[in-house]
Design a protein around this motif. Sequence first.
Motif, short mmCIF file in Angstrom:
data_model
loop_
_atom_site.label_atom_id
_atom_site.label_comp_id
_atom_site.label_asym_id
_atom_site.label_seq_id
_atom_site.Cartn_x
_atom_site.Cartn_y
_atom_site.Cartn_z
N GLY A 195 0.84 -1.18 0.00
CA GLY A 195 0.14 0.01 0.02
C GLY A 195 0.86 1.25 0.10
O GLY A 195 0.70 1.99 0.76
N GLU A 216 0.96 -1.87 -4.57
CA GLU A 216 -0.06 -0.78 -4.60
C GLU A 216 -1.22 -1.43 -5.62
O GLU A 216 -1.15 -1.70 -6.51
CB GLU A 216 0.37 0.63 -5.00
CG GLU A 216 -0.56 1.84 -5.27
CD GLU A 216 -1.55 1.97 -4.03
OE1 GLU A 216 -1.02 2.34 -2.85
OE2 GLU A 216 -2.84 1.89 -4.35
N GLY A 274 -2.30 -6.20 -1.47
CA GLY A 274 -1.51 -6.50 -0.52
C GLY A 274 -1.96 -7.47 0.41
O GLY A 274 -1.05 -8.35 1.02
#
Length: 233
Positions: free
Chosen positions: A25, A46, A77
């Motif tokens: 992230g 991401e 993630g």
Amino acid sequence: MARQLDEQIAGRFPVGQRLRVLDVGMGQGTQALRLARLGHQVTGVEQDATMIAAAREALAAQPEGIRERVRLVQGDGRDTGVHFLPGSFDVVLCHGVLMYVEEPDPLVAGLARMLAPGGLLSLLVRNGDALAMRPGLAGDWAGALAAFDTTAYRNRLGLDVRADRLSALTATLAGIAAPLHAWYGVRVFTDTAADDAPIPDDLETLLAAEERAGRTDPYRGMAALLHLCGVRG
Ligand SMILES: C[S@@+](CC[C@H](N)C(=O)[O-])C[C@H]1O[C@@H](n2cnc3c(N)ncnc32)[C@H](O)[C@@H]1O
């Protein structure tokens, strides 16, 4: 936040060691690029296409020596196990992400699995023990009262998200063999500043006051965000 992270890295790894860092992230890549500039090998994950495009653009503006140390992966993630081998990172960052994840424990467990023994897991979460502070300081008494008994909140983007309590995450980290080693508060005094507030002239003093409060009881427990550092056994 960066200073706290550097303190933990300095206390854990030899000076000059090139670390394998995973930033889950990563957003526009602020920490990822900063750590690459310090000489580390960074992988950023991401899920948002706009964010990863911003990170790619920021990376493209870096010198080649830094660019070649950064790898960007578009993905969720929660799927790190699909992309990477267990134990293949020295440092795993997950900053400002748990708010958006309904079930944090599987994500955190997956991140811990990515760490080599002795590796550092750095989590930045919304402080679920002090959710009444923001509405309370804004004079929203009903909002403050309602915030005591929940970990749900609406963020400044208008999204309904969730906060994490220190005790719950401490138990989670202990249960996945990455026990809590240190924790800090982030944004003790400045949480009520407007998003477009200008950078003040006395920024260094502001940061020094925040940093001091972020490591000092009882202030750190009332911070808007908690920075938790677990160490893989
Ligand atoms: C508040 S931003 C934080 C960005 C950066 N880590 C920082 O600290 O500045 C949260 C980022 O996490 C990303 N994100 C949220 N859930 C995710 C997930 N399950 N997998 C990957 N990225 C995620 C969002 O797209 C967003 O870019």
